[in-house]
Design an enzyme around this catalytic site. Structure first.
Site, PDB file in Angstrom:
ATOM      1  N   ASP A  13     -11.088   2.270   3.076  1.00 35.21           N
ATOM      2  CA  ASP A  13     -11.388   0.842   2.935  1.00 35.21           C
ATOM      3  C   ASP A  13     -12.891   0.617   2.720  1.00 35.21           C
ATOM      4  O   ASP A  13     -13.307  -0.448   2.271  1.00 35.21           O
ATOM      5  CB  ASP A  13     -10.981   0.084   4.220  1.00 35.21           C
ATOM      6  CG  ASP A  13      -9.629  -0.621   4.076  1.00 35.21           C
ATOM      7  OD1 ASP A  13      -9.207  -0.863   2.929  1.00 35.21           O
ATOM      8  OD2 ASP A  13      -9.013  -0.919   5.115  1.00 35.21           O
ATOM      9  N   LYS A  27       0.840  -1.205   0.000  1.00 33.04           N
ATOM     10  CA  LYS A  27       0.000   0.000   0.000  1.00 33.04           C
ATOM     11  C   LYS A  27       0.873   1.252   0.000  1.00 33.04           C
ATOM     12  O   LYS A  27       0.616   2.210  -0.740  1.00 33.04           O
ATOM     13  CB  LYS A  27      -0.935  -0.016   1.222  1.00 33.04           C
ATOM     14  CG  LYS A  27      -2.004  -1.095   1.103  1.00 33.04           C
ATOM     15  CD  LYS A  27      -2.769  -1.345   2.393  1.00 33.04           C
ATOM     16  CE  LYS A  27      -3.734  -2.522   2.200  1.00 33.04           C
ATOM     17  NZ  LYS A  27      -4.471  -2.895   3.391  1.00 33.04           N
ATOM     18  N   GLN A  84      -5.008  -1.928   9.407  1.00 32.17           N
ATOM     19  CA  GLN A  84      -4.815  -3.229   8.773  1.00 32.17           C
ATOM     20  C   GLN A  84      -5.482  -4.335   9.602  1.00 32.17           C
ATOM     21  O   GLN A  84      -5.267  -4.428  10.808  1.00 32.17           O
ATOM     22  CB  GLN A  84      -3.307  -3.493   8.626  1.00 32.17           C
ATOM     23  CG  GLN A  84      -2.961  -4.741   7.849  1.00 32.17           C
ATOM     24  CD  GLN A  84      -3.360  -4.668   6.379  1.00 32.17           C
ATOM     25  OE1 GLN A  84      -3.301  -3.617   5.750  1.00 32.17           O
ATOM     26  NE2 GLN A  84      -3.790  -5.794   5.835  1.00 32.17           N
TER      27      GLN A  84
END
Ligand code: NDP
Length: 286
Positions: A120, A53, A97
């Site tokens: 997300d 990322k 995460q």
């Protein structure tokens, strides 16, 4: 029939180039899109994902930071960090995460993220908006699949799409995005009776199961589009999808490989969502 292989890496490069133009336009107006990733603990797979990322952000000239917190981080400390980044004007996209260590409540943690920075797309506000078809931040993996289909010239409208898997991060949002594009959608789960009957009826089959080589050629309609979301390791440590590539390739019309299929699209759409978050937070788009 031998399936046409959909090159996720090439499509991801093309899509990144398009989003780089949008990022550059923002930078020209004094806004550098920024992403922060918080990782708790030292799960090796999570570390690899986070590094990917951060690399993708660098490739597009985005600002990014990753915050590493120890495995035994308390909920209060994690929430305080999220709050700090929620208020940091350099950060437009913020994610934690997953999976988190067991003592932390993932739902509470996700709900603490400012929904306008939730790139997300896991916050309840954005999931609700996904249901109504108006989310600014579709979950990155299903979003990547939709972009992949579009770039490959595969029409979704009127097709029967079968999604195997109903997780909150892949299966359910995938089904909704396909529905919004006017597919007729079936969702299959571990409780589905006669799974192959359903998969064989799919014009578009999305496998998001988490079981190596689970979908075999005899479960696929000739000419179908087969999208393999799975990322699994075989006993000998090799990466493989949920789809048995060798047998399905003989039957399907289109097929995504693992690696090099959906994976690169997921990270690309995360960066895209971050650029969109920066556009929205700076008042340049809705
Ligand atoms: P989950 O484990 O959360 O969900 C798996 C789903 O598969 C569940 O809904 C489960 O059903 C269903 N399932 C399990 N066994 C069967 C079966 N025998 N028949 C039908 N359905 C079954 O996984 P995720 O959705 O998070 O991930 C799925 C896969 O995608 C994994 O391999 C993961 O690594 C990969 N992944 C890849 C990404 C990428 O970027 N390419 C991103 C995210 C995930 P039930 O609900 O009934 O238990």
């Amino acid at each position: 029939m031998t399936a046409q292989i959909i090159d996720g890496k090439a499509i991801a490069q093309q899509v990144r180039a398009e989003w780089k133009l949008r990022a550059d336009a923002l930078k020209a107006r004094g806004v550098t899109p920024g992403m922060a990733v918080i990782i708790v603990g030292s799960d090796p797979a999570s570390k690899v994902y986070v590094a990917g990322k951060v690399r993708a952000c660098a490739e597009l000239g985005l600002y990014s930071i990753h915050v590493e917190l120890p495995e035994d981080t308390s909920e209060a400390v994690l929430l305080a960090k999220i709050d700090e980044l929620n208020h940091d004007p350099k950060i437009h996209g913020l994610l934690v995460q997953l999976p988190l260590p067991k003592h932390l409540n993932a739902h509470k943690v996700i709900e603490a993220i400012n929904p306008d920075k939730d790139v997300d797309g896991f916050h309840e506000k954005n999931i609700g908006a996904l249901v109504t078809g108006e989310t600014p931040f579709p979950s990155c993996t299903p979003y990547g699949v939709m972009v992949m289909l579009e770039k490959t010239g595969i029409r979704v409208e009127g097709k029967h799409a079968v999604v195997v898997g109903r997780s909150n991060i892949v299966g359910k949002p995938m089904a909704l995005l396909l529905l919004h594009k006017n597919a007729t959608v079936t969702i299959c789960t571990s409780k589905t009776v006669d799974l192959a009957k359903h998969t064989r009826d799919a014009d578009i089959l999305v496998a998001a199961v988490g079981r190596p080589n689970f979908i075999t050629g005899d479960m696929v309609k000739p000419g179908a589009v087969v999208i393999d979301v799975g990322i699994n390791r075989t006993a000998d440590g090799k990466l493989c999808g949920d789809v048995d590539f060798a047998s399905v390739k003989q039957v399907a019309g289109y097929l995504t490989p693992v690696p090099g299929g959906v994976g690169p699209m997921t990270i690309t759409m995360l960066v895209a969502n971050t650029v969109r978050a920066a556009e929205r937070l700076s008042g340049l788009s809705k």
